[in-house]
Design a protein around this motif. Structure first.
Motif, PDB file in Angstrom:
ATOM      1  N   ASN A   3       0.833  -1.188   0.000  1.00  0.00           N
ATOM      2  CA  ASN A   3       0.000   0.000   0.000  1.00  0.00           C
ATOM      3  C   ASN A   3       0.879   1.253   0.000  1.00  0.00           C
ATOM      4  N   LYS A   5      -0.364   4.293   0.276  1.00  0.00           N
ATOM      5  CA  LYS A   5      -1.069   5.354   1.000  1.00  0.00           C
ATOM      6  C   LYS A   5      -0.511   5.469   2.415  1.00  0.00           C
ATOM      7  N   GLY A   9      -4.412   8.440   4.528  1.00  0.00           N
ATOM      8  CA  GLY A   9      -5.074   8.179   3.254  1.00  0.00           C
ATOM      9  C   GLY A   9      -4.458   8.893   2.060  1.00  0.00           C
ATOM     10  N   ARG A  10      -3.479   9.762   2.317  1.00  0.00           N
ATOM     11  CA  ARG A  10      -2.864  10.507   1.216  1.00  0.00           C
ATOM     12  C   ARG A  10      -1.637   9.774   0.691  1.00  0.00           C
ATOM     13  N   SER A  11      -1.303  10.075  -0.550  1.00  0.00           N
ATOM     14  CA  SER A  11      -0.096   9.513  -1.160  1.00  0.00           C
ATOM     15  C   SER A  11       0.915  10.632  -1.380  1.00  0.00           C
TER      16      SER A  11
END
Length: 132
Positions: A3, A5, A9-11
């Motif tokens: 994952n 992220k 929740g941000r990338s």
């Protein structure tokens, strides 16, 4: 790969703006005598991604030859200029692009964005349709 992220929740792309531009478009139509294209200031292509930009859209439209802008794609009554691109980048970075530094080693004032283009005052603007 796992994952990408973060826990919120941000990338990385959410906080990184990617901008790809040339300084000019290229003349449409016949090639010049050197079998190439000249600078064309009236229409050019650029790409913005990440950093809050809403993707998957095209802003503005040229005629079928790419010679003239026929839909500006924003509320200004003119095409997007490179100064607007720079203004947009500074704004995305939370840099006050209206700032002028008066105390420079050269003694000349430094403008983050010059208030004029080669022939006229332009009234720089952020390209807000990128973010809405």
């Amino acid at each position: 790969m796992g994952n990408r992220k973060r826990p919120d929740g941000r990338s990385l792309l959410d906080e990184t703006m990617v901008v790809c531009f040339g300084e000019f478009g290229r003349t449409p139509g016949e090639l010049n005598p050197g079998k190439g294209r000249d600078h064309h200031q009236y229409a050019f292509t650029g790409l913005f991604a990440g950093g809050g930009v809403k993707g998957g859209r095209v802003i503005g439209k040229t005629d079928e030859l790419g010679a003239k802008v026929i839909d500006r794609g924003w509320d200004a009554k003119r095409s997007i200029y490179m100064e607007d691109v720079a203004t947009t980048i500074y704004s995305a970075l939370d840099i006050d692009w209206t700032k002028v530094i008066e105390t420079t080693p050269s003694g000349r004032a430094f403008h983050y964005i010059e208030p004029f283009a080669a022939k006229q005052m332009i009234g720089n603007r952020e390209v807000t349709p990128l973010f809405t």
